[in-house]
Design a protein around this motif. Structure first.
Motif, PDB file in Angstrom:
ATOM      1  N   ASP A  67       0.827  -1.204   0.000  1.00 40.12           N
ATOM      2  CA  ASP A  67       0.000   0.000   0.000  1.00 40.12           C
ATOM      3  C   ASP A  67       0.863   1.257   0.000  1.00 40.12           C
ATOM      4  OD1 ASP A  67      -2.629   1.381   0.310  1.00 40.12           O
ATOM      5  OD2 ASP A  67      -1.727   2.007   2.202  1.00 40.12           O
ATOM      6  N   PHE A  68       1.960   1.234   0.750  1.00 38.51           N
ATOM      7  CA  PHE A  68       2.871   2.378   0.750  1.00 38.51           C
ATOM      8  C   PHE A  68       3.526   2.558  -0.617  1.00 38.51           C
ATOM      9  CE2 PHE A  68       2.644   1.999   5.380  1.00 38.51           C
ATOM     10  CZ  PHE A  68       2.597   3.332   5.747  1.00 38.51           C
ATOM     11  N   PHE A  69       3.951   1.451  -1.227  1.00 37.05           N
ATOM     12  CA  PHE A  69       4.532   1.545  -2.572  1.00 37.05           C
ATOM     13  C   PHE A  69       3.505   2.082  -3.565  1.00 37.05           C
ATOM     14  CE2 PHE A  69       7.883  -1.561  -1.238  1.00 37.05           C
ATOM     15  CZ  PHE A  69       8.982  -0.838  -1.690  1.00 37.05           C
ATOM     16  N   ALA A  70       2.267   1.596  -3.466  1.00 40.29           N
ATOM     17  CA  ALA A  70       1.223   2.033  -4.393  1.00 40.29           C
ATOM     18  C   ALA A  70       0.940   3.518  -4.247  1.00 40.29           C
ATOM     19  CB  ALA A  70      -0.050   1.217  -4.156  1.00 40.29           C
ATOM     20  N   ARG A  71       0.909   4.003  -3.013  1.00 43.93           N
ATOM     21  CA  ARG A  71       0.666   5.430  -2.795  1.00 43.93           C
ATOM     22  C   ARG A  71       1.803   6.280  -3.352  1.00 43.93           C
ATOM     23  NH1 ARG A  71      -0.903   6.842   3.221  1.00 43.93           N
ATOM     24  NH2 ARG A  71       1.003   5.677   3.612  1.00 43.93           N
ATOM     25  N   THR A  72       3.029   5.768  -3.242  1.00 47.00           N
ATOM     26  CA  THR A  72       4.174   6.512  -3.771  1.00 47.00           C
ATOM     27  C   THR A  72       4.148   6.526  -5.293  1.00 47.00           C
ATOM     28  OG1 THR A  72       5.492   5.819  -1.846  1.00 47.00           O
ATOM     29  CG2 THR A  72       6.689   6.724  -3.734  1.00 47.00           C
ATOM     30  N   ARG A  73       3.811   5.403  -5.903  1.00 44.33           N
ATOM     31  CA  ARG A  73       3.764   5.329  -7.360  1.00 44.33           C
ATOM     32  C   ARG A  73       2.632   6.162  -7.938  1.00 44.33           C
ATOM     33  NH1 ARG A  73       2.688  -0.469  -7.864  1.00 44.33           N
ATOM     34  NH2 ARG A  73       2.121   0.015 -10.015  1.00 44.33           N
ATOM     35  N   GLY A  74       1.524   6.239  -7.234  1.00 45.57           N
ATOM     36  CA  GLY A  74       0.381   7.000  -7.736  1.00 45.57           C
ATOM     37  C   GLY A  74      -0.104   6.426  -9.057  1.00 45.57           C
ATOM     38  N   ARG A  96      23.099  15.350   9.635  1.00 42.73           N
ATOM     39  CA  ARG A  96      22.004  14.532  10.140  1.00 42.73           C
ATOM     40  C   ARG A  96      20.703  15.321  10.348  1.00 42.73           C
ATOM     41  NH1 ARG A  96      26.572  12.069  11.743  1.00 42.73           N
ATOM     42  NH2 ARG A  96      26.590   9.807  12.031  1.00 42.73           N
ATOM     43  N   LYS A  97      20.708  16.589  10.114  1.00 40.02           N
ATOM     44  CA  LYS A  97      19.539  17.416  10.445  1.00 40.02           C
ATOM     45  C   LYS A  97      18.269  16.947   9.745  1.00 40.02           C
ATOM     46  CE  LYS A  97      21.719  21.797  11.706  1.00 40.02           C
ATOM     47  NZ  LYS A  97      21.863  23.232  11.374  1.00 40.02           N
ATOM     48  N   HIS A  98      18.371  16.715   8.453  1.00 39.16           N
ATOM     49  CA  HIS A  98      17.166  16.317   7.709  1.00 39.16           C
ATOM     50  C   HIS A  98      16.752  14.882   8.029  1.00 39.16           C
ATOM     51  CE1 HIS A  98      18.297  19.932   5.455  1.00 39.16           C
ATOM     52  NE2 HIS A  98      17.039  19.973   5.048  1.00 39.16           N
ATOM     53  N   ILE A  99      17.724  14.031   8.350  1.00 36.69           N
ATOM     54  CA  ILE A  99      17.403  12.653   8.752  1.00 36.69           C
ATOM     55  C   ILE A  99      16.543  12.669  10.011  1.00 36.69           C
ATOM     56  CG2 ILE A  99      18.346  10.466   9.594  1.00 36.69           C
ATOM     57  CD1 ILE A  99      20.866  11.072   7.927  1.00 36.69           C
ATOM     58  N   LEU A 100      16.982  13.421  11.019  1.00 37.93           N
ATOM     59  CA  LEU A 100      16.265  13.459  12.286  1.00 37.93           C
ATOM     60  C   LEU A 100      14.914  14.144  12.144  1.00 37.93           C
ATOM     61  CD1 LEU A 100      19.288  14.302  14.596  1.00 37.93           C
ATOM     62  CD2 LEU A 100      18.198  12.077  14.273  1.00 37.93           C
ATOM     63  N   ALA A 101      14.844  15.164  11.307  1.00 35.53           N
ATOM     64  CA  ALA A 101      13.560  15.824  11.079  1.00 35.53           C
ATOM     65  C   ALA A 101      12.594  14.909  10.329  1.00 35.53           C
ATOM     66  CB  ALA A 101      13.781  17.125  10.310  1.00 35.53           C
ATOM     67  N   ALA A 102      13.093  14.190   9.336  1.00 37.40           N
ATOM     68  CA  ALA A 102      12.239  13.311   8.529  1.00 37.40           C
ATOM     69  C   ALA A 102      11.731  12.119   9.329  1.00 37.40           C
ATOM     70  CB  ALA A 102      13.005  12.821   7.298  1.00 37.40           C
ATOM     71  N   HIS A 103      12.462  11.733  10.355  1.00 36.84           N
ATOM     72  CA  HIS A 103      12.043  10.583  11.158  1.00 36.84           C
ATOM     73  C   HIS A 103      10.645  10.768  11.739  1.00 36.84           C
ATOM     74  CE1 HIS A 103      12.063   7.260  13.913  1.00 36.84           C
ATOM     75  NE2 HIS A 103      12.065   8.053  14.970  1.00 36.84           N
ATOM     76  N   SER A 104      10.258  12.027  12.009  1.00 34.56           N
ATOM     77  CA  SER A 104       8.960  12.281  12.634  1.00 34.56           C
ATOM     78  C   SER A 104       7.785  11.990  11.711  1.00 34.56           C
ATOM     79  CB  SER A 104       8.891  13.733  13.116  1.00 34.56           C
ATOM     80  OG  SER A 104       8.919  14.631  12.012  1.00 34.56           O
ATOM     81  N   PHE A 105       8.013  11.991  10.383  1.00 38.58           N
ATOM     82  CA  PHE A 105       6.903  11.702   9.467  1.00 38.58           C
ATOM     83  C   PHE A 105       7.230  10.561   8.504  1.00 38.58           C
ATOM     84  CE2 PHE A 105       9.237  15.411   7.735  1.00 38.58           C
ATOM     85  CZ  PHE A 105       9.665  14.909   6.518  1.00 38.58           C
ATOM     86  N   ALA A 106       8.199   9.748   8.876  1.00 43.53           N
ATOM     87  CA  ALA A 106       8.561   8.594   8.051  1.00 43.53           C
ATOM     88  C   ALA A 106       7.923   7.327   8.612  1.00 43.53           C
ATOM     89  CB  ALA A 106      10.074   8.423   7.999  1.00 43.53           C
ATOM     90  N   ASP A 107       7.392   6.503   7.739  1.00 40.41           N
ATOM     91  CA  ASP A 107       6.975   5.148   8.106  1.00 40.41           C
ATOM     92  C   ASP A 107       8.125   4.222   7.769  1.00 40.41           C
ATOM     93  OD1 ASP A 107       3.908   5.109   8.821  1.00 40.41           O
ATOM     94  OD2 ASP A 107       4.170   6.546   7.179  1.00 40.41           O
TER      95      ASP A 107
END
Length: 283
Positions: A94-101, A233-244
């Motif tokens: 489902d995650f892959f499908a949403r990314t592919r659109g 690492r700034k963007h890695i740590l920030a992205a962690h909050s909205f990454a599955d």
């Protein structure tokens, strides 16, 4: 569906398709450990430019044989069975499908693969990418870049159906279309570069990243309380909050070095506030 900031991990002792375990939720207490892969000695794929520019027929034959042996071994392994079961599970699909659109294919970009002629982990990583393309009909063309690649290794990659990039993008490719970035065990700066270049909701939504666990990075920062994280690492740590994040299982020592602490990451920021980067110390 996993909540953003959680890891879903596949239980290797369970049925290949039915049992999933959600672990390490972001807002619950958990034992903190310092992941080995995060130290400066463990992020070991050094960005070194190859000076080996001459094609060698004998080396080509030996390198190709090594890759073919690796492909056959991996294809028959329990690790690959579990890996593909995870990819084909409805949750991950489902995650892959949403990314592919609406796109029929998802392009794959491989950064930092390392020397496939000299070392087993790069061969295993490359073999996994190639087997994914063979097994999954929506995986599109594969592009590869690592400045360490020799002319001989580049020819091997081309014979295997990959396109070898000649320009060093510093992992700053914009995901203007759905793109799978295949980057196991790259240096943190490359993940950060990739995220920074795509730091818009639409672009992040077009990305899937297969690489070092963002949860592990966050745990490392939480353990080292006095650490002021640098730009790498700034963007890695920030992205962690909205990454599955979906952690893969290495199953045996044969695959540990190539794939330990490796995860799938899907990105779905809900608001502009989640894309704000601060310079504050992590508490």
């Amino acid at each position: 569906m996993a909540a953003a900031g959680e890891i879903v991990t596949y239980d290797e002792d369970s049925n290949l398709m039915d049992d999933w375990i959600v672990v390490l939720p972001r807002h619950r207490k958990r034992r903190r450990t310092c992941p080995k892969l995060l130290g400066p000695k463990q992020e070991s794929k050094t960005w070194v430019v190859s000076t080996d520019l001459q094609f060698d027929t004998s080396r080509y034959a030996k390198a190709m044989q090594k890759v073919q042996v690796c492909l056959k071994k991996l294809e028959k392994s329990k690790f690959f069975d579990l890996f593909m079961a995870q990819v084909r599970n409805d949750v991950v699909l489902d995650f892959f499908a949403r990314t592919r659109g609406s796109e029929s294919n998802m392009h794959m970009v491989i950064y930092g693969i390392g020397s496939i002629e000299s070392f087993d982990p790069p061969r295993l990583q490359l073999s996994l990418a190639i087997l994914m393309k063979r097994e999954i009909d929506w995986i599109g063309d594969i592009e590869v870049f690592d400045p360490v690649l020799s002319a001989t290794e580049s020819r091997v990659l081309e014979a295997l159906g990959c396109t070898v990039l000649t320009i060093d993008e510093q992992a700053r490719r914009k995901a203007v279309k759905p793109t799978l970035f295949f980057m196991p065990h790259c240096e943190a700066v490359l993940y950060n570069n990739l995220l920074e270049a795509n730091w818009e909701k639409e672009l992040l939504s077009n990305m899937v990243l297969f690489g070092n666990s963002f949860e592990a990075y966050e745990q490392h920062v939480s353990v080292v309380k006095d650490l002021v994280f640098d730009d790498s690492r700034k963007h890695i740590l920030a992205a962690h909050s909205f990454a599955d994040e979906f952690r893969i299982e290495t199953v045996s020592d044969d695959y540990f070095k190539a794939f330990h602490e490796t995860s799938w990451h899907f990105f779905s920021p809900d608001a502009a506030a989640e894309l704000t980067i601060t310079d504050a110390k992590v508490e």
